[in-house]
Design a protein around this motif. Structure first.
Motif, mmCIF file in Angstrom:
data_model
loop_
_atom_site.group_PDB
_atom_site.id
_atom_site.type_symbol
_atom_site.label_atom_id
_atom_site.label_comp_id
_atom_site.label_asym_id
_atom_site.label_seq_id
_atom_site.Cartn_x
_atom_site.Cartn_y
_atom_site.Cartn_z
ATOM 1 N N ILE A 91 16.203 -90.154 -73.808
ATOM 2 C CA ILE A 91 16.151 -89.089 -74.461
ATOM 3 C C ILE A 91 15.827 -89.443 -76.034
ATOM 4 C CG2 ILE A 91 17.854 -87.294 -75.365
ATOM 5 C CD1 ILE A 91 19.270 -87.834 -72.702
ATOM 6 N N GLU A 92 16.230 -90.523 -76.529
ATOM 7 C CA GLU A 92 15.976 -90.758 -77.870
ATOM 8 C C GLU A 92 14.469 -90.811 -78.067
ATOM 9 O OE1 GLU A 92 18.103 -94.100 -79.197
ATOM 10 O OE2 GLU A 92 19.955 -92.832 -79.592
ATOM 11 N N ALA A 93 13.833 -91.315 -77.249
ATOM 12 C CA ALA A 93 12.344 -91.572 -77.091
ATOM 13 C C ALA A 93 11.667 -90.212 -77.306
ATOM 14 C CB ALA A 93 11.757 -92.401 -76.064
ATOM 15 N N ALA A 94 12.020 -89.327 -76.423
ATOM 16 C CA ALA A 94 11.545 -88.028 -76.372
ATOM 17 C C ALA A 94 11.702 -87.222 -77.580
ATOM 18 C CB ALA A 94 12.032 -87.172 -75.035
ATOM 19 N N LEU A 95 13.015 -87.539 -78.132
ATOM 20 C CA LEU A 95 13.541 -86.688 -79.459
ATOM 21 C C LEU A 95 12.673 -87.371 -80.532
ATOM 22 C CD1 LEU A 95 15.368 -84.910 -80.527
ATOM 23 C CD2 LEU A 95 17.175 -86.754 -80.960
ATOM 24 N N ARG A 96 12.225 -88.508 -80.627
ATOM 25 C CA ARG A 96 11.463 -88.978 -81.671
ATOM 26 C C ARG A 96 9.968 -88.072 -81.563
ATOM 27 N NH1 ARG A 96 13.974 -94.085 -80.703
ATOM 28 N NH2 ARG A 96 12.118 -94.583 -79.331
ATOM 29 N N GLU A 97 9.455 -88.111 -80.464
ATOM 30 C CA GLU A 97 8.190 -87.621 -80.243
ATOM 31 C C GLU A 97 8.576 -85.977 -80.545
ATOM 32 O OE1 GLU A 97 4.158 -87.035 -79.248
ATOM 33 O OE2 GLU A 97 5.439 -88.736 -79.905
ATOM 34 N N ALA A 98 9.389 -85.266 -80.354
ATOM 35 C CA ALA A 98 9.537 -84.004 -80.600
ATOM 36 C C ALA A 98 9.442 -83.682 -81.976
ATOM 37 C CB ALA A 98 10.974 -83.408 -79.809
ATOM 38 N N ARG A 99 10.521 -84.623 -82.800
ATOM 39 C CA ARG A 99 10.557 -84.608 -84.449
ATOM 40 C C ARG A 99 9.231 -84.872 -84.861
ATOM 41 N NH1 ARG A 99 16.113 -87.779 -84.802
ATOM 42 N NH2 ARG A 99 17.693 -86.050 -84.211
ATOM 43 N N ARG A 100 8.303 -85.733 -84.290
ATOM 44 C CA ARG A 100 6.965 -85.963 -84.914
ATOM 45 C C ARG A 100 6.150 -84.742 -84.953
ATOM 46 N NH1 ARG A 100 2.266 -86.815 -83.441
ATOM 47 N NH2 ARG A 100 2.516 -86.461 -81.213
ATOM 48 N N ILE A 101 6.331 -84.071 -83.674
ATOM 49 C CA ILE A 101 5.478 -82.921 -83.501
ATOM 50 C C ILE A 101 6.096 -81.776 -84.648
ATOM 51 C CG2 ILE A 101 4.883 -81.133 -81.774
ATOM 52 C CD1 ILE A 101 4.960 -83.151 -79.574
ATOM 53 N N LEU A 102 7.458 -81.731 -84.635
ATOM 54 C CA LEU A 102 7.986 -80.757 -85.628
ATOM 55 C C LEU A 102 7.336 -80.851 -86.930
ATOM 56 C CD1 LEU A 102 9.748 -78.347 -86.332
ATOM 57 C CD2 LEU A 102 11.560 -80.221 -86.272
ATOM 58 N N THR A 103 7.344 -82.485 -87.286
ATOM 59 C CA THR A 103 6.809 -82.435 -88.633
ATOM 60 C C THR A 103 5.346 -82.120 -88.926
ATOM 61 O OG1 THR A 103 8.471 -84.264 -88.926
ATOM 62 C CG2 THR A 103 6.705 -84.204 -90.474
ATOM 63 N N GLU A 104 4.615 -82.364 -87.895
ATOM 64 C CA GLU A 104 3.089 -82.192 -87.979
ATOM 65 C C GLU A 104 2.923 -80.568 -88.061
ATOM 66 O OE1 GLU A 104 -0.680 -82.977 -88.325
ATOM 67 O OE2 GLU A 104 0.947 -84.463 -88.218
ATOM 68 N N CYS A 105 3.803 -79.780 -87.101
ATOM 69 C CA CYS A 105 3.752 -78.399 -87.148
ATOM 70 C C CYS A 105 4.154 -77.809 -88.634
ATOM 71 C CB CYS A 105 4.398 -77.841 -85.890
ATOM 72 S SG CYS A 105 3.927 -78.143 -84.409
#
Length: 229
Positions: A100-114
């Motif tokens: 879950i933490e790995a998926a959350l890190r990817e989600a936060r990276r995508i959020l920052t890029e957006c």
């Protein structure tokens, strides 16, 4: 060259100058209109891209928020298994936490890029809006100048005179400026005359009041003599 022909050629040169200015003005106005159209289209496309970036950013925020909530729930499961003395279950629950933490890190990276992309589109929108306002202001200024030229030409055509063609507006302004100093120049005065001696004596004599005449002295009358003396 006689005067009428010279005046006619001067008028024709002025008309040619007016036509050249009109052609250049129309060309500049067409270029400005094309720039306005292209800038407006670019602004429309950028706004659409900004809306899409905003939608992606909102979706990324939702994914990150749900991942954060799921992480807290899974960590609570790990804590429950450890409290119950079930290390095997606790380890399996901890493995899910890692995923879950790995998926959350990817989600936060995508959020920052957006978020970064959305900010870039918003900045581009501000620049395009400023450019569009500037181009429209230039177009309005040029149109006002062209309208003024047309009004001046219309006034010049209605001026009375013997010219075979209407006088251009710029030629009329130059003619008035050239004639203004001559009209304001005072007329030359004749030099004052130098008075003569007789003029001075006559002027002073007229200003001097007349004196009263003195009475004449008469001889005394002799007294008659007495007889016997």
């Amino acid at each position: 060259m006689n005067h009428p022909l010279k005046k006619l050629l001067s008028t024709l040169r002025g008309n040619v100058e007016e036509i050249g200015n009109a052609v250049l003005g129309n060309k500049a106005l067409r270029l400005l209109d094309e720039d306005i159209r292209q800038t407006d289209l670019a602004l429309h496309r950028t706004r659409l891209e900004a809306d899409a970036a905003k939608a992606r950013r909102i979706h990324a925020e939702d994914v990150a928020s749900k991942g954060q909530a799921k992480l807290r729930e899974q960590e609570a499961v790990v804590a429950t298994h450890l409290a119950d003395g079930k290390p095997g279950l606790a380890r399996r629950a901890a493995q899910k936490v890692v995923e879950i933490e790995a998926a959350l890190r990817e989600a936060r990276r995508i959020l920052t890029e957006c978020q970064r992309t959305e900010q870039q589109f918003n900045h581009a929108i501000e620049q395009l809006e400023q450019q569009l306002r500037r181009l429209r202001h230039q177009s309005d200024t040029l149109k006002a100048a062209e309208s003024l030229k047309l009004a001046q030409a219309s006034v010049a055509m209605r001026q009375p005179g013997s010219a075979p063609y209407p006088e251009p507006a710029q030629a009329s302004v130059r003619r008035k400026k050239a004639a203004a100093p001559q009209a304001a120049r005072p007329k030359p005065q004749p030099p004052p005359s130098v008075p003569t001696i007789e003029d001075v004596l006559s002027r002073v004599d007229k200003r001097t009041p007349a004196r009263p005449a003195k009475p004449r002295r008469t001889a005394p009358t002799p007294k008659p003599r007495k007889e016997g003396k």
